[in-house]
Write an enzyme that holds these catalytic residues in place. Structure first.
Site, PDB file in Angstrom:
ATOM      1  N   GLY A  26      -7.555  -3.301  25.711  1.00  0.00           N
ATOM      2  CA  GLY A  26      -7.026  -2.298  24.783  1.00  0.00           C
ATOM      3  C   GLY A  26      -7.747  -0.987  24.988  1.00  0.00           C
ATOM      4  O   GLY A  26      -8.593  -0.855  25.864  1.00  0.00           O
ATOM      5  N   VAL A  66     -10.422  -7.921  25.663  1.00  0.00           N
ATOM      6  CA  VAL A  66     -10.351  -9.234  25.011  1.00  0.00           C
ATOM      7  C   VAL A  66     -10.288 -10.310  26.091  1.00  0.00           C
ATOM      8  O   VAL A  66      -9.441 -10.266  26.980  1.00  0.00           O
ATOM      9  CB  VAL A  66      -9.132  -9.313  24.065  1.00  0.00           C
ATOM     10  N   LYS A 111     -13.638 -10.589  21.729  1.00  0.00           N
ATOM     11  CA  LYS A 111     -13.323  -9.155  21.727  1.00  0.00           C
ATOM     12  C   LYS A 111     -14.603  -8.369  21.994  1.00  0.00           C
ATOM     13  O   LYS A 111     -15.538  -8.404  21.193  1.00  0.00           O
ATOM     14  CB  LYS A 111     -12.693  -8.765  20.391  1.00  0.00           C
ATOM     15  N   ASP A 162      -3.514   1.115  11.571  1.00  0.00           N
ATOM     16  CA  ASP A 162      -2.927   1.066  12.920  1.00  0.00           C
ATOM     17  C   ASP A 162      -1.925  -0.086  12.965  1.00  0.00           C
ATOM     18  O   ASP A 162      -1.878  -0.871  13.914  1.00  0.00           O
ATOM     19  CB  ASP A 162      -4.028   0.881  13.975  1.00  0.00           C
TER      20      ASP A 162
HETATM   21  P1  ADP Z   1      -7.772  -2.843  20.799  1.00  0.00           P
HETATM   22  O1  ADP Z   1      -8.526  -2.413  19.591  1.00  0.00           O
HETATM   23  O2  ADP Z   1      -8.494  -2.519  22.040  1.00  0.00           O
HETATM   24  O3  ADP Z   1      -6.337  -2.394  20.763  1.00  0.00           O
HETATM   25  P2  ADP Z   1      -6.840  -5.449  19.985  1.00  0.00           P
HETATM   26  O4  ADP Z   1      -7.575  -6.148  18.904  1.00  0.00           O
HETATM   27  O5  ADP Z   1      -5.558  -4.793  19.596  1.00  0.00           O
HETATM   28  O6  ADP Z   1      -7.783  -4.435  20.755  1.00  0.00           O
HETATM   29  O7  ADP Z   1      -6.587  -6.519  21.130  1.00  0.00           O
HETATM   30  C1  ADP Z   1      -6.000  -6.162  22.348  1.00  0.00           C
HETATM   31  C2  ADP Z   1      -5.044  -7.241  22.811  1.00  0.00           C
HETATM   32  O8  ADP Z   1      -5.754  -8.455  22.938  1.00  0.00           O
HETATM   33  C3  ADP Z   1      -3.947  -7.523  21.825  1.00  0.00           C
HETATM   34  O9  ADP Z   1      -2.826  -6.708  22.071  1.00  0.00           O
HETATM   35  C4  ADP Z   1      -3.648  -8.970  22.041  1.00  0.00           C
HETATM   36  O10 ADP Z   1      -2.694  -9.125  23.058  1.00  0.00           O
HETATM   37  C5  ADP Z   1      -4.969  -9.543  22.521  1.00  0.00           C
HETATM   38  N1  ADP Z   1      -5.684 -10.241  21.437  1.00  0.00           N
HETATM   39  C6  ADP Z   1      -6.558  -9.694  20.569  1.00  0.00           C
HETATM   40  N2  ADP Z   1      -7.051 -10.613  19.731  1.00  0.00           N
HETATM   41  C7  ADP Z   1      -6.480 -11.777  20.077  1.00  0.00           C
HETATM   42  C8  ADP Z   1      -6.581 -13.122  19.584  1.00  0.00           C
HETATM   43  N3  ADP Z   1      -7.381 -13.442  18.564  1.00  0.00           N
HETATM   44  N4  ADP Z   1      -5.862 -14.072  20.199  1.00  0.00           N
HETATM   45  C9  ADP Z   1      -5.041 -13.771  21.232  1.00  0.00           C
HETATM   46  N5  ADP Z   1      -4.921 -12.552  21.725  1.00  0.00           N
HETATM   47  C10 ADP Z   1      -5.603 -11.548  21.170  1.00  0.00           C
HETATM   48 MG    MG Z   2      -4.871  -2.802  19.445  1.00  0.00          MG
END
Ligand code: ADP
Ligand code: MG
Length: 595
Positions: free
Chosen positions: A287, A292, A312, A428
């Protein structure tokens, strides 16, 4: 020495054996004698020529070599050390032969080219321990078919390169100057600033000292470079070199942006070592502010880890610093803690904030990842997905109209629940941060979520509502999707009637009111008995507890375990501003003045 001579055609020259005494050495007698007539006989000359030709033809038929080739091999036979060389003097007679000239030119070119390669090689290698060899790019001498690549010796090539460069130096040969910087006397006196000499010297420098990749063209042919031109070329070559280095750096940094810094690697390594993780999988997503990863949960006595986890890792780059600061600075839970912190520590707070917000969501029963462990800027979450396949983002999922209607209903409920039950605004909330799995919408990425007292809380909420409204109105044909304003009113229960910019103005006025209200309550709190009582209690507590800064502490105990019973109270008391959170009065007030 008796010489018989006669007149007319019958007269002959008779050479008697030489028997005269020689004072130094005895000379051999000349055995054969030839008559003058024989010497002048053209028939005999023709006959001898014919014999000679036949003999030559016979020799030629025995050898496969061309006359030129044999000539070359003959000329090289004598010089084992320098097998590539054709002695031009030995070929003088045949110089008008085009083929031979071509060979000689080719050989010259090969020599020069190999010399250049050798110089390039030494420039690239410099002091490097790993050396680059340009041997494969060098040309083999074309003229000598018997030559094999094995016979090309590095030293030979080095010699050749030296020769090639000394040639060009010779052309620009400089007179030697005395201490006053002059050379010669009288009319032939020249100074070291002589324009012609400087011009030649500059040409030699351009050829010998500029980097090999700097295209100079052929500057040897009586070209002179003035000091001004030379200096400009030099500056340009430096600038080019720097630019190339910068480009190289950029490439390296770009690759590093996907790699982890040593501290992160250590955290991951330790989590594997201490059986928190069984296996570290691939990257699920990168992201804008985190990476992640997928991992298989291990089994430890200390922590309860799910079988699949999402790890993460918050990016510690400075780019996100200002954006994050905006959300932290105004959040009363973190406001006191983020003052004067460096970006790295801000990232830790950011990860903590995501953890707290997820816990709030969990308590309200909202579908979202369960925070499992927190270590600095690395947050271990339960995995949303099945058999190591992560759930799709709402943005990527292909939904039937029924599923879309279902998802829309869920999204409206989620917004309401987050606002009313968790006292949060996602900030967001969009199809990028909602996962779709088994007909359930999961909320993720809540690090930026704020409480309604945040100065921009309602503007953020309107943005969230706009995202939902836009996404579903684009995908569904039915017109049951609410407008952003309607969604906002539906979620908050507030009844703003205006539309567009006026609606936003109304919201901002309301935001201001809420903030003033909350500040007034805080002021009041600060003069209450409970406030001072709790302040004193807090002082005692602070004395006994250690400082929380854990930068140098990498023990397993350092993990914030979020799976045990009263984790919320434990983590809250550890990380929230104690002035606010340790006071029971403050807790009740917080919930009271929420709109
Ligand atoms: P950022 O803050 O960088 O946008 P996110 O929390 O949105 O990070 O996570 C980025 C991506 O990682 C998400 O779009 C999702 O596809 C994947 N992701 C995040 N957390 C999980 C989770 N607990 N299980 C599966 N996929 C996840
Ligand atoms: Mg995100």
């Amino acid at each position: 020495m008796p010489i018989e001579s006669g007149e007319g055609p019958s007269s002959t020259v008779v050479m008697t054996p030489l028997t005269a005494a020689c004072p130094w050495k005895k000379t051999e007698p000349i055995s054969a004698s030839t008559s003058f007539r024989e010497l002048m006989d053209s028939d005999l000359a023709a006959k001898l020529q014919k014999e000679e030709d036949e003999k030559f033809a016979h020799e030629l038929s025995r050898s496969p070599k061309t006359p030129i080739e044999s000539e070359i091999s003959v000329s090289t036979e004598h010089d084992d050390d320098d097998v590539h060389q054709i002695d031009p003097s030995s070929l003088e007679l045949d110089e008008d032969n085009d083929y031979l000239l071509a060979l000689m030119l080719q050989q010259e070119y090969t020599k020069e080219f190999n010399g250049m390669m050798k110089k390039y090689e030494s420039t690239v290698n410099r002091n490097s321990k790993v050396k680059v060899s340009m041997k494969n790019f060098m040309l083999l001498p074309a003229s000598n078919p018997t030559q094999t690549s094995d016979t090309i010796d590095d030293e030979d090539i080095l010699e050749e390169s030296k020769e090639a460069f000394s040639d060009c130096e010779q052309d620009q040969r400089m007179p030697t100057f005395n201490r006053r910087g002059t050379s010669g006397k009288g009319a032939s006196l020249v100074t070291k600033h002589n324009a012609e000499l400087c011009g030649k010297r500059n040409v030699a420098r351009v050829m010998n000292t500029f980097p090999p990749e700097f295209e100079t063209g052929n500057v040897l042919n009586n070209i002179k470079l003035s000091n001004r031109v030379y200096n400009q070329l030099k500056l340009h070559s430096y600038a080019e070199e720097k630019r190339m280095n910068r480009l190289h750096d950029k490439v390296e940094k770009a690759t590093a942006s996907l790699a982890f810094d040593p501290k992160t690697r250590l955290i991951l390594y330790k989590s594997l070592n201490s059986c928190i993780l069984d296996e570290l999988g691939s990257i699920i997503a990168t992201g804008k502010e985190s990476i992640v990863l997928y991992g298989k949960g291990g089994q430890t006595d200390l922590h309860k880890i799910p079988s699949e986890v999402a790890i993460k890792i918050f990016k510690t780059s400075l780019n996100e610093f200002h954006t994050r600061n905006q959300y932290l600075r105004e959040d009363h839970r973190f406001k006191n803690r983020c003052k004067g912190l460096n970006p790295r520590k801000i990232v830790k707070l950011w990860a903590e904030k995501e953890m707290f917000n997820l816990q709030r969501l969990q308590r309200a029963g909202i579908p979202c990842p369960t925070p499992v462990l927190l270590k600095k800027h690395v947050l271990f979450l339960s995995f949303i997905g099945k058999d190591s396949v992560p759930a799709q983002r709402l943005r990527d999922a292909v939904l039937t109209p029924e599923e879309l209607a279902n998802a829309y209903k869920q999204c409206l409920n989620l917004l309401k629940q987050i606002y009313h039950e968790c006292k949060l605004i996602h900030a967001d909330f969009s199809e990028y941060n909602l996962l779709w799995l088994d007909n359930i919408v999961y909320v993720i990425d809540v690090a930026q979520s704020v409480e309604p007292h945040h100065p921009n809380a309602y503007t953020f909420l309107l943005r969230d509502c706009t995202n939902v409204s836009t996404y579903f109105s684009r995908r569904t044909l039915n017109d049951y999707v609410l407008s952003p304003e309607e969604t906002f009113n539906h979620v908050t229960g507030l009844g703003f009637e205006k539309r567009g910019q006026e609606f936003l103005n109304e919201i901002q006025a309301y935001e201001k009111n809420v903030r003033l209200q909350s500040e007034a309550i805080k002021e009041k709190d600060n003069f209450s008995f409970e406030y001072f009582f709790n302040q004193t209690k807090e002082l005692h507590a602070d004395d006994s507890s250690s400082d929380e800064d854990d930068d140098n502490d990498d023990d397993d105990e350092d993990y914030t375990d979020l799976t045990s019973g009263d984790e919320y109270a434990a983590t809250l008391s550890k990380s929230l501003p104690s002035k606010i959170m340790k006071s029971p009065l403050r807790k009740t007030k917080l919930s009271k003045h929420t709109p």
